[in-house]
Design a protein around this motif. Structure first.
Motif: not given
Length: 136
Positions: A25-32, A46-55
């Motif tokens: 199982x693969x996932x994709x995480x978003x980063x700043x 989780x270091x510098x992973x996106x934080x925001x509405x809906x994420x």
């Protein structure tokens, strides 16, 4: 810095039979833009992973993962990944394998900060031996 690449550890894992993209199982995480992701990144962070509405931390599943061949090239494809009703800024992404202790597969650099909202889609290149994101 986010450097677009297939991670070195993924290449090693494939040769050693550790990761099996036909069943894992693969996932994709978003980063700043503050993230440091490159060929040496070995595990999801989780270091510098996106934080925001809906994420949600950890990102989203990669759906319909398929392994294809053309001549001597093996390539992997999956569906575009979309977040809906969101508000955040991202610069890149990390594809990782949740079936194998969150080991990394690839790093994506979007080229500049992307303002997401109301929706955000990671659009993958064409599913071919010449342009697929993951090619070996």
């Amino acid at each position: 810095m986010i450097a677009q690449t297939i991670t070195t550890s993924f290449k090693q894992n494939i040769l050693q039979g550790v990761q099996d993209l036909s069943t894992d199982v693969l996932k994709i995480a978003l980063y700043t833009g503050a993230a440091s992701l490159d060929a040496d990144t070995t595990i999801y962070t989780t270091l510098n992973e996106v934080v925001g509405t809906g994420y949600v931390a950890g990102g989203k599943l990669c759906s319909n993962v398929t392994i294809n061949t053309s001549g001597t090239t093996v390539y992997v494809s999956f569906d575009n990944v979309q977040w809906t009703t969101v508000s955040f800024t991202c610069r890149g992404a990390l594809i990782y394998n949740t079936s194998k202790s969150n080991r990394t597969v690839a790093v994506l650099n979007f080229g500049s900060d992307k303002l997401a909202g109301p929706n955000f889609t990671v659009t993958l290149p064409a599913n071919s031996a010449n342009s697929a994101l993951i090619r070996i």
